[in-house]
Design a protein around this motif. Structure first.
Motif, PDB file in Angstrom:
ATOM      1  N   ILE A  37      37.312  41.003  40.059  1.00 27.26           N
ATOM      2  CA  ILE A  37      38.544  41.978  40.515  1.00 27.26           C
ATOM      3  C   ILE A  37      39.945  42.021  41.375  1.00 27.26           C
ATOM      4  O   ILE A  37      39.321  41.116  42.380  1.00 27.26           O
ATOM      5  CB  ILE A  37      37.921  43.668  40.387  1.00 27.26           C
ATOM      6  CG1 ILE A  37      38.971  44.326  39.763  1.00 27.26           C
ATOM      7  CG2 ILE A  37      37.038  43.826  41.937  1.00 27.26           C
ATOM      8  CD1 ILE A  37      38.593  45.992  40.093  1.00 27.26           C
ATOM      9  N   ASP A  38      40.882  42.360  41.275  1.00 24.66           N
ATOM     10  CA  ASP A  38      41.862  41.855  42.561  1.00 24.66           C
ATOM     11  C   ASP A  38      41.855  43.645  43.093  1.00 24.66           C
ATOM     12  O   ASP A  38      41.714  44.618  42.504  1.00 24.66           O
ATOM     13  CB  ASP A  38      42.898  41.770  41.861  1.00 24.66           C
ATOM     14  CG  ASP A  38      43.770  42.650  40.658  1.00 24.66           C
ATOM     15  OD1 ASP A  38      43.108  43.167  40.064  1.00 24.66           O
ATOM     16  OD2 ASP A  38      45.149  42.853  40.696  1.00 24.66           O
ATOM     17  N   HIS A  72      35.040  49.439  40.517  1.00 22.34           N
ATOM     18  CA  HIS A  72      34.480  49.643  38.903  1.00 22.34           C
ATOM     19  C   HIS A  72      33.911  48.046  38.711  1.00 22.34           C
ATOM     20  O   HIS A  72      33.408  48.122  36.906  1.00 22.34           O
ATOM     21  CB  HIS A  72      36.082  48.775  38.921  1.00 22.34           C
ATOM     22  CG  HIS A  72      37.522  50.295  39.460  1.00 22.34           C
ATOM     23  ND1 HIS A  72      37.877  51.393  38.888  1.00 22.34           N
ATOM     24  CD2 HIS A  72      38.272  50.219  40.107  1.00 22.34           C
ATOM     25  CE1 HIS A  72      38.224  51.907  39.302  1.00 22.34           C
ATOM     26  NE2 HIS A  72      39.590  51.475  39.772  1.00 22.34           N
ATOM     27  N   ILE A  73      33.628  47.256  39.431  1.00 27.75           N
ATOM     28  CA  ILE A  73      32.265  46.124  38.854  1.00 27.75           C
ATOM     29  C   ILE A  73      31.190  47.190  39.198  1.00 27.75           C
ATOM     30  O   ILE A  73      31.279  46.352  37.496  1.00 27.75           O
ATOM     31  CB  ILE A  73      32.669  44.887  39.685  1.00 27.75           C
ATOM     32  CG1 ILE A  73      33.935  44.401  39.792  1.00 27.75           C
ATOM     33  CG2 ILE A  73      31.621  44.527  39.862  1.00 27.75           C
ATOM     34  CD1 ILE A  73      33.798  42.968  40.659  1.00 27.75           C
ATOM     35  N   SER A 115      48.806  41.014  30.480  1.00 26.64           N
ATOM     36  CA  SER A 115      47.965  42.809  31.017  1.00 26.64           C
ATOM     37  C   SER A 115      49.067  43.257  31.269  1.00 26.64           C
ATOM     38  O   SER A 115      50.710  42.096  31.640  1.00 26.64           O
ATOM     39  CB  SER A 115      47.415  42.079  32.563  1.00 26.64           C
ATOM     40  OG  SER A 115      47.727  43.244  33.197  1.00 26.64           O
ATOM     41  N   LEU A 144      40.601  38.934  45.921  1.00 32.36           N
ATOM     42  CA  LEU A 144      39.370  39.457  44.832  1.00 32.36           C
ATOM     43  C   LEU A 144      38.148  39.883  45.313  1.00 32.36           C
ATOM     44  O   LEU A 144      38.043  39.291  46.629  1.00 32.36           O
ATOM     45  CB  LEU A 144      39.954  37.485  44.415  1.00 32.36           C
ATOM     46  CG  LEU A 144      40.732  37.048  43.428  1.00 32.36           C
ATOM     47  CD1 LEU A 144      39.752  35.918  42.808  1.00 32.36           C
ATOM     48  CD2 LEU A 144      41.095  38.569  42.802  1.00 32.36           C
ATOM     49  N   ASP A 183      37.732  49.186  44.709  1.00 34.26           N
ATOM     50  CA  ASP A 183      38.041  48.231  43.197  1.00 34.26           C
ATOM     51  C   ASP A 183      36.278  47.200  42.630  1.00 34.26           C
ATOM     52  O   ASP A 183      35.869  47.290  42.301  1.00 34.26           O
ATOM     53  CB  ASP A 183      38.643  47.017  43.726  1.00 34.26           C
ATOM     54  CG  ASP A 183      40.076  48.197  43.378  1.00 34.26           C
ATOM     55  OD1 ASP A 183      40.584  48.441  42.636  1.00 34.26           O
ATOM     56  OD2 ASP A 183      40.803  47.573  44.005  1.00 34.26           O
ATOM     57  N   ALA A 208      42.672  37.549  38.283  1.00 36.98           N
ATOM     58  CA  ALA A 208      41.542  38.212  38.837  1.00 36.98           C
ATOM     59  C   ALA A 208      40.165  38.130  37.532  1.00 36.98           C
ATOM     60  O   ALA A 208      39.287  37.994  37.439  1.00 36.98           O
ATOM     61  CB  ALA A 208      41.531  39.722  38.864  1.00 36.98           C
ATOM     62  N   ARG A 236      34.593  42.540  34.901  1.00 40.07           N
ATOM     63  CA  ARG A 236      34.463  43.496  35.583  1.00 40.07           C
ATOM     64  C   ARG A 236      32.743  43.629  35.437  1.00 40.07           C
ATOM     65  O   ARG A 236      32.143  44.241  36.220  1.00 40.07           O
ATOM     66  CB  ARG A 236      35.086  44.770  35.819  1.00 40.07           C
ATOM     67  CG  ARG A 236      36.137  44.752  36.569  1.00 40.07           C
ATOM     68  CD  ARG A 236      37.051  45.973  35.957  1.00 40.07           C
ATOM     69  NE  ARG A 236      38.547  45.966  36.082  1.00 40.07           N
ATOM     70  CZ  ARG A 236      39.446  46.598  36.388  1.00 40.07           C
ATOM     71  NH1 ARG A 236      39.070  48.200  35.984  1.00 40.07           N
ATOM     72  NH2 ARG A 236      40.651  46.383  36.601  1.00 40.07           N
ATOM     73  N   GLU A 243      31.839  48.794  35.466  1.00 41.79           N
ATOM     74  CA  GLU A 243      31.448  48.356  34.760  1.00 41.79           C
ATOM     75  C   GLU A 243      30.451  46.920  34.114  1.00 41.79           C
ATOM     76  O   GLU A 243      29.197  47.236  32.707  1.00 41.79           O
ATOM     77  CB  GLU A 243      32.496  47.190  34.022  1.00 41.79           C
ATOM     78  CG  GLU A 243      34.404  48.300  34.470  1.00 41.79           C
ATOM     79  CD  GLU A 243      34.012  49.067  32.706  1.00 41.79           C
ATOM     80  OE1 GLU A 243      33.911  48.248  31.655  1.00 41.79           O
ATOM     81  OE2 GLU A 243      34.435  49.659  32.685  1.00 41.79           O
ATOM     82  N   ASP A 284      46.163  40.072  39.005  1.00 45.96           N
ATOM     83  CA  ASP A 284      45.244  40.373  37.493  1.00 45.96           C
ATOM     84  C   ASP A 284      45.297  39.071  36.629  1.00 45.96           C
ATOM     85  O   ASP A 284      44.233  39.005  36.561  1.00 45.96           O
ATOM     86  CB  ASP A 284      45.951  41.483  36.454  1.00 45.96           C
ATOM     87  CG  ASP A 284      46.358  42.500  37.091  1.00 45.96           C
ATOM     88  OD1 ASP A 284      45.570  43.240  37.441  1.00 45.96           O
ATOM     89  OD2 ASP A 284      47.437  43.240  36.724  1.00 45.96           O
TER      90      ASP A 284
END
Ligand code: ADP
Ligand code: MG
Length: 319
Positions: free
Chosen positions: A206-207, A218-219, A41, A261, A215, A74, A142, A222, A71
């Protein structure tokens, strides 16, 4: 004035512990542990965007690496190697020494070898590339959240954003909130131990770098699922400091820079996760659940009633 190479030798070339060849050649050489996958990352910190031009170099050195370590946490990966590309406006040695010392303090705290980088003159900018290891197939993605999973968050989200409001003069914090919020903002603690312990338990992780709702979103994107979050279950800043202001609520739900997290896990693992919280020790709070529904749909309730919250988090190119 030291030369570029004197700077590198003096401040960025330090002994390594698990590296074949580190700083000093055209490329670093590392030997991954057999059976492990590499997780890679990169994250950049830019003056004026991620930190104020007068930021304390010791804070900045820690944070530059810590946000990258986060990252790895996570992903459920153990951080192993990092490279640092740095642009500096001048070869001011006191500034660089303070930055490098706390950068390496973070590296030492998480068992990371700094194996290379690049040093140029320019507007202050730091870009780290980090490599971590995870047993094959066990990384936390994610995309694994399933309807029926519970949603958890570590620690106390919102502190860093509240600290930033103080630094920017939008709010005046009193002790003990002041110390806690500035520590969260300047010296984030990546949740590596938690990430490692969640292998085989969490279905997604995810962090929180941009904001809790953003955030978590985003989970959901995805994983192509929906979720419900119960505001009253969140570890509120009202509980921590008696602060129930509009700003504190916004920091809690949408404040960035916390590096806690957010993860999902089957409800059957609830007791295990509570035991993990006690063992780490680190607060882990169940704040909602994953539901069947439109991908990315997030319902925020307070005591069963919809709660209005327009801002979800930080977006560099958003309004
Ligand atoms: P090259 O000219 O081959 O790009 P450099 O002169 O940029 O090499 O760098 C010399 C060595 O110092 C390389 O091993 C590089 O990885 C390392 N290095 C340069 N800058 C940094 C830095 N800020 N932190 C860590 N290592 C660095
Ligand atoms: Mg180079």
């Amino acid at each position: 004035m030291p030369s570029e190479f004197e700077l590198i030798d003096r401040y960025f070339r330090r002994p390594t512990h698990h590296t074949v060849r580190g700083v000093g050649d055209d490329g670093a050489i590392v030997q991954p542990t057999p059976g492990m996958e590499l997780v890679i990352s990169t994250d950049m910190l830019v003056a004026g965007t991620h930190f104020l031009p007068n930021a304390d170099p010791a804070d900045l050195g820690w944070k530059t690496l810590a946000v990258n370590v986060s990252d790895m946490a996570a992903m459920g990966a153990a951080p192993r190697w990092a490279l640092l590309a740095a642009a500096l406006p001048a070869a001011t040695e006191t500034w660089i020494a303070a930055f490098a010392n706390s950068f390496f303090a973070c590296a030492d705290a998480f068992g990371i070898d700094v194996v290379g980088g690049d040093t140029t003159k320019g507007p202050r900018n730091f870009c780290v590339t980090i490599f971590g290891e995870v047993p094959q197939g066990q990384a936390l993605l994610r995309s694994g959240a399933q309807p029926g999973d519970e949603i958890w968050v570590s620690g106390q989200p919102g502190l860093a954003a509240l600290g930033l409001a103080h630094v920017q003069g939008r709010r005046t914090l009193e002790e003990p909130a002041l110390t806690a919020c500035l520590a969260a903002l300047h010296r984030p603690q990546p949740r590596v131990a938690l990430g490692l312990a969640l292998r085989g338990i969490a279905t997604a992780a995810i962090d929180v770098s941009d904001g809790l709702l953003a955030d978590l979103g985003h989970i959901l994107d995805e994983s192509k699922t929906a979720a419900v979050v119960h505001f009253e279950r969140l570890p509120g800043l009202a509980l921590a400091f008696g602060d129930d202001s509009e700003l504190a609520r916004d920091c809690l739900l949408a404040g960035g820079d916390d590096y806690e997290l957010v993860f999902t896990a089957p409800a059957s693992r609830h007791a295990e996760i509570e035991a993990l919280a006690a063992a780490l020790p680190l607060a882990l709070t169940c704040i909602g659940s994953i539901e069947a529904g439109a991908a990315g749909e997030l319902r925020l309730l307070e005591n069963g009633r919809p709660l209005e919250q327009r801002r979800r988090g930080f977006d560099h190119f958003g309004a």
